[in-house]
Design a protein around this motif. Structure first.
Motif, PDB file in Angstrom:
ATOM      1  N   VAL A   1       1.141   3.528 -11.305  1.00  0.00           N
ATOM      2  CA  VAL A   1       1.165   2.619 -10.155  1.00  0.00           C
ATOM      3  C   VAL A   1       0.034   1.588 -10.257  1.00  0.00           C
ATOM      4  CG1 VAL A   1       0.791   2.469  -7.669  1.00  0.00           C
ATOM      5  CG2 VAL A   1       2.352   4.192  -8.593  1.00  0.00           C
ATOM      6  N   ALA A   2      -1.139   2.056 -10.596  1.00  0.00           N
ATOM      7  CA  ALA A   2      -2.280   1.132 -10.718  1.00  0.00           C
ATOM      8  C   ALA A   2      -2.012   0.092 -11.795  1.00  0.00           C
ATOM      9  CB  ALA A   2      -3.553   1.922 -11.027  1.00  0.00           C
TER      10      ALA A   2
ATOM     11  N   TYR B   1       1.376   9.457 -12.469  1.00  0.00           N
ATOM     12  CA  TYR B   1       2.003   8.484 -11.574  1.00  0.00           C
ATOM     13  C   TYR B   1       0.955   7.561 -10.949  1.00  0.00           C
ATOM     14  CZ  TYR B   1       6.853  10.118 -11.636  1.00  0.00           C
ATOM     15  OH  TYR B   1       8.140  10.411 -12.008  1.00  0.00           O
ATOM     16  N   ALA B   2      -0.198   8.115 -10.653  1.00  0.00           N
ATOM     17  CA  ALA B   2      -1.273   7.276 -10.098  1.00  0.00           C
ATOM     18  C   ALA B   2      -1.685   6.208 -11.100  1.00  0.00           C
ATOM     19  CB  ALA B   2      -2.467   8.151  -9.710  1.00  0.00           C
TER      20      ALA B   2
ATOM     21  N   ASP C   1       2.277   4.110  -3.865  1.00  0.00           N
ATOM     22  CA  ASP C   1       1.141   4.695  -4.577  1.00  0.00           C
ATOM     23  C   ASP C   1       1.610   5.905  -5.393  1.00  0.00           C
ATOM     24  OD1 ASP C   1       1.462   6.782  -2.796  1.00  0.00           O
ATOM     25  OD2 ASP C   1      -0.287   6.259  -1.578  1.00  0.00           O
ATOM     26  N   GLY C   2       0.678   6.509  -6.095  1.00  0.00           N
ATOM     27  CA  GLY C   2       1.021   7.609  -6.990  1.00  0.00           C
ATOM     28  C   GLY C   2       1.634   8.791  -6.256  1.00  0.00           C
ATOM     29  N   ASP C   3       1.108   9.088  -5.091  1.00  0.00           N
ATOM     30  CA  ASP C   3       1.634  10.217  -4.321  1.00  0.00           C
ATOM     31  C   ASP C   3       3.087   9.985  -3.924  1.00  0.00           C
ATOM     32  OD1 ASP C   3      -0.758  11.411  -4.561  1.00  0.00           O
ATOM     33  OD2 ASP C   3      -1.361  11.239  -2.454  1.00  0.00           O
ATOM     34  N   TYR C   4       3.354   8.741  -3.526  1.00  0.00           N
ATOM     35  CA  TYR C   4       4.730   8.395  -3.144  1.00  0.00           C
ATOM     36  C   TYR C   4       5.690   8.654  -4.305  1.00  0.00           C
ATOM     37  CZ  TYR C   4       8.839   5.440  -2.496  1.00  0.00           C
ATOM     38  OH  TYR C   4      10.122   4.977  -2.442  1.00  0.00           O
TER      39      TYR C   4
ATOM     40  N   LYS D   1       1.209  14.069 -10.977  1.00  0.00           N
ATOM     41  CA  LYS D   1       0.707  13.174  -9.939  1.00  0.00           C
ATOM     42  C   LYS D   1      -0.328  12.210 -10.511  1.00  0.00           C
ATOM     43  CE  LYS D   1       0.125  14.973  -5.720  1.00  0.00           C
ATOM     44  NZ  LYS D   1      -0.488  15.550  -4.499  1.00  0.00           N
TER      45      LYS D   1
ATOM     46  N   LYS E   1       0.813  -2.442 -10.733  1.00  0.00           N
ATOM     47  CA  LYS E   1       0.304  -3.432  -9.773  1.00  0.00           C
ATOM     48  C   LYS E   1      -0.566  -4.479 -10.479  1.00  0.00           C
ATOM     49  CE  LYS E   1       0.192  -0.294  -5.796  1.00  0.00           C
ATOM     50  NZ  LYS E   1       0.398  -0.686  -4.403  1.00  0.00           N
TER      51      LYS E   1
ATOM     52  N   GLU F   1       0.825  -1.216   0.000  1.00  0.00           N
ATOM     53  CA  GLU F   1       0.000   0.000   0.000  1.00  0.00           C
ATOM     54  C   GLU F   1       0.853   1.257   0.000  1.00  0.00           C
ATOM     55  OE1 GLU F   1      -3.073   0.263   2.849  1.00  0.00           O
ATOM     56  OE2 GLU F   1      -3.871  -1.743   2.416  1.00  0.00           O
ATOM     57  N   GLU F   2       2.030   1.103   0.569  1.00  0.00           N
ATOM     58  CA  GLU F   2       2.951   2.236   0.645  1.00  0.00           C
ATOM     59  C   GLU F   2       3.299   2.770  -0.737  1.00  0.00           C
ATOM     60  OE1 GLU F   2       6.542   1.065   2.573  1.00  0.00           O
ATOM     61  OE2 GLU F   2       7.500   3.022   2.306  1.00  0.00           O
TER      62      GLU F   2
END
Length: 274
Positions: free
Chosen positions: A204-205, A200-201, A144-147, A197, A208, A141-142
């Motif tokens: 990441v999706a 990137y979201a 993610d797009g924000d990361y 952002k 995964k 979970e760590e």
DNA sequence: ATTCTACCCTGCAAGC
DNA sequence: TGCTTGCAGGGTAGAA
């Protein structure tokens, strides 16, 4: 063969054959891997029982009884594999190491290019130099797009190299970086610090989803693998752009192009990826 | 501090 | 047929 899904399925595949088994003998035929296999690995392992297996990034950690702070570290490099062998199975050219169990089965390490490693960690793995600086697991979970967005601010490095940097996130290799950048519509050579952002979201999706799907498929591959059939179906998965330079983009039919970043092939669609 | 380059090694496919 | 060349799923050390 190994990107993260294959390492994960290797772990799942060998676990039932290896967990709680006591090591009866260790045979090393070729010590010269990326780093030499330690001289005393035979005496360290012999007589011990394997009590747990973990995957961290593309590393496998095998723990021995009474030794949760020490572990056998295995990396498969570019061409490595682990399989369960029987005593009568032929030893092939690049079968560098055998861990034999009391029940007769053998955990056999093979690696033609010898970019992998087999090391003994006698300090807590978390403190090990190879593991301590690793970024988050891509399926956690760590991650993610924000990361990614936060981590990339001010970076001029190409986004593809950025997401393949294990300090940023582990386990995203050349194939998955290429694929997820395509589905997210991000040009591989765009500066990491200039990707939005929202992009990137999406990345990441997609990463995964692709990794999870591959792990699901890898299970099938590994059952064959462990059964001795040895037919990796890894490439059977649907890759949209990786390895398809010159073919039409599956999205818009524009001819797919290739650039090299860090001397690694990056296929992309100049229309769909900006 | 970040980014770039060279390198570890073998196998295979393509081109000549 | 046989040779040469380039490329391959990874990741580090050390230089720029």
């Amino acid at each position: 063969m190994p990107e993260l899904p294959e390492v994960e399925t290797t772990k799942r595949g060998i676990s039932p054959h290896v967990l709680q088994q006591r090591i009866a003998n260790v045979t090393i035929r070729q010590r010269s891997l990326r780093w030499p296999i330690p001289d005393n690995i035979e005496q360290i392992l012999t007589g011990q029982r394997i009590t747990a297996i973990e995957r961290r990034a593309k590393y496998l950690l095998l723990y021995l009884e009474h030794n949760t702070q020490k572990a056998l570290l295995i990396h498969l490099g570019m061409s490595g594999s682990l399989r369960i062998a029987k005593p009568d199975d032929a030893i092939l050219k690049h079968d560098h190491a055998d861990i034999g169990f009391e029940n007769g089965l053998i955990l056999r390490y093979s690696d033609p290019r010898r970019f992998g490693c087999i090391l003994w960690l006698d300090t807590p793995p978390i403190e090990n130099k190879l593991l301590s600086h690793l970024g988050p697991e891509p399926l956690s979970e760590e991650f993610d797009g924000d990361y990614l967005w936060q981590k990339s601010r001010g970076k001029s490095i190409a986004v593809k190299q950025f997401v393949m940097d294990q300090k940023v996130v582990t386990g995203i290799g050349n194939i998955y970086a290429t694929e997820a950048l395509f589905t997210a519509g991000i040009h591989p050579n765009k500066a990491a610090g200039k990707v939005s952002k929202a992009k990137y979201a999406l990345f990441v999706a997609d990463a995964k989803r692709i990794l999870e799907r591959s792990i699901t498929q890898g299970g099938t591959t590994l059952r064959d693998f462990v059964g001795g059939d040895g037919k990796p179906g890894y490439f059977a998965q649907q890759l949209l752009v990786y390895g398809r330079k010159g073919e039409p983009c599956p999205n818009c039919a524009t001819t797919l192009k290739e650039i090299r970043l860090s001397n690694r092939s990056s296929v992309y669609c100049s229309q769909c990826q900006k």
